[in-house]
Design a protein around this motif. Structure first.
Motif, short mmCIF file in Angstrom:
data_model
loop_
_atom_site.label_atom_id
_atom_site.label_comp_id
_atom_site.label_asym_id
_atom_site.label_seq_id
_atom_site.Cartn_x
_atom_site.Cartn_y
_atom_site.Cartn_z
N THR A 8 -11.93 35.90 19.28
CA THR A 8 -12.38 34.60 18.78
C THR A 8 -13.76 34.23 19.33
OG1 THR A 8 -11.24 33.47 20.59
CG2 THR A 8 -10.04 33.71 18.51
N VAL A 9 -14.45 33.41 18.56
CA VAL A 9 -15.73 32.84 18.97
C VAL A 9 -15.72 31.38 18.54
CG1 VAL A 9 -18.23 32.91 18.72
CG2 VAL A 9 -16.93 35.03 18.68
N TYR A 10 -16.20 30.49 19.41
CA TYR A 10 -16.19 29.06 19.13
C TYR A 10 -17.58 28.46 19.28
CZ TYR A 10 -11.09 29.15 19.53
OH TYR A 10 -9.75 29.42 19.35
N LYS A 11 -17.84 27.46 18.49
CA LYS A 11 -19.02 26.61 18.69
C LYS A 11 -18.82 25.89 20.02
CE LYS A 11 -21.26 22.54 16.69
NZ LYS A 11 -22.64 23.02 16.84
N GLY A 12 -19.91 25.75 20.77
CA GLY A 12 -19.80 25.20 22.11
C GLY A 12 -19.13 23.84 22.17
N SER A 13 -19.46 22.97 21.23
CA SER A 13 -18.97 21.59 21.30
C SER A 13 -17.48 21.46 20.97
CB SER A 13 -19.78 20.70 20.35
OG SER A 13 -19.61 21.11 19.01
N VAL A 14 -16.86 22.51 20.46
CA VAL A 14 -15.43 22.43 20.14
C VAL A 14 -14.57 23.24 21.11
CG1 VAL A 14 -16.02 22.14 17.70
CG2 VAL A 14 -15.29 24.38 18.52
N LYS A 15 -15.20 23.98 21.99
CA LYS A 15 -14.43 24.77 22.96
C LYS A 15 -13.53 23.87 23.79
CE LYS A 15 -17.53 28.72 23.65
NZ LYS A 15 -18.43 29.42 24.61
N GLY A 16 -12.29 24.29 23.93
CA GLY A 16 -11.34 23.50 24.69
C GLY A 16 -10.63 22.44 23.87
N ARG A 17 -11.14 22.17 22.67
CA ARG A 17 -10.50 21.17 21.79
C ARG A 17 -9.92 21.81 20.54
NH1 ARG A 17 -13.45 17.34 19.38
NH2 ARG A 17 -15.39 18.56 19.31
N PHE A 18 -10.59 22.83 20.01
CA PHE A 18 -10.15 23.49 18.79
C PHE A 18 -9.61 24.88 19.12
CE2 PHE A 18 -13.23 21.27 15.57
CZ PHE A 18 -12.81 20.04 16.05
N THR A 19 -8.62 25.31 18.35
CA THR A 19 -8.07 26.66 18.50
C THR A 19 -7.90 27.29 17.13
OG1 THR A 19 -6.85 26.00 20.50
CG2 THR A 19 -6.19 28.05 19.42
N ILE A 20 -8.49 28.46 16.95
CA ILE A 20 -8.32 29.20 15.71
C ILE A 20 -7.28 30.28 15.94
CG2 ILE A 20 -10.22 30.82 16.21
CD1 ILE A 20 -10.85 30.80 13.18
N SER A 21 -6.45 30.51 14.93
CA SER A 21 -5.40 31.53 15.07
C SER A 21 -5.07 32.10 13.71
CB SER A 21 -4.15 30.94 15.73
OG SER A 21 -3.62 29.90 14.93
N LEU A 22 -4.39 33.23 13.72
CA LEU A 22 -3.90 33.86 12.50
C LEU A 22 -2.39 33.70 12.43
CD1 LEU A 22 -5.91 37.21 12.46
CD2 LEU A 22 -6.31 35.19 11.04
#
Length: 116
Positions: free
Chosen positions: A57-71
């Motif tokens: 996974t890769v996240y935009k900095g401002s959403v790290k720790g708040r958003f989670t992407i999964s399959l």
């Protein structure tokens, strides 16, 4: 043609949560990536989170720790769990799917997320 269908958008108060879903009509490769992008009014579309078929996974900095992407278990569904939402997260969220066999990424129709 591969179709992507998103769902789960809506309106929430700051600090709330939403879960977006994106279903791919068919997977034509076992090596692919899926991502969530967003576009706020008057702004360019930006990447939010990307996940590979290997789970990386890769996240935009401002959403790290708040958003989670999964399959999902069936691998043709991607989720974006969004917690502690902020007004600046307000945007139309788009799902995208890509692999080397596609001439260009496939996009969903978008789902509105509004945080007040």
């Amino acid at each position: 043609d591969v179709q992507l269908v998103e769902s789960g958008g809506g309106s929430v108060q700051a600090g709330g949560s939403l879960r977006l879903s994106c279903v791919v009509s068919e997977l034509t490769s076992s090596d692919y990536c899926m991502g969530w992008f967003r576009q706020a009014p008057g702004k360019e579309r930006e990447g939010v989170a990307v996940i590979g078929s290997d789970g990386s996974t890769v996240y935009k900095g401002s959403v790290k720790g708040r958003f989670t992407i999964s399959l999902g278990r069936a691998k043709n569904t991607a989720y974006l769990q969004m917690n502690n939402l902020k007004p600046e997260d307000t945007a139309v969220y788009y799902c995208a799917h890509d692999h080397s066999g596609l001439s260009k990424p496939c996009w969903g129709q978008g789902t509105q997320v509004t945080v007040s």
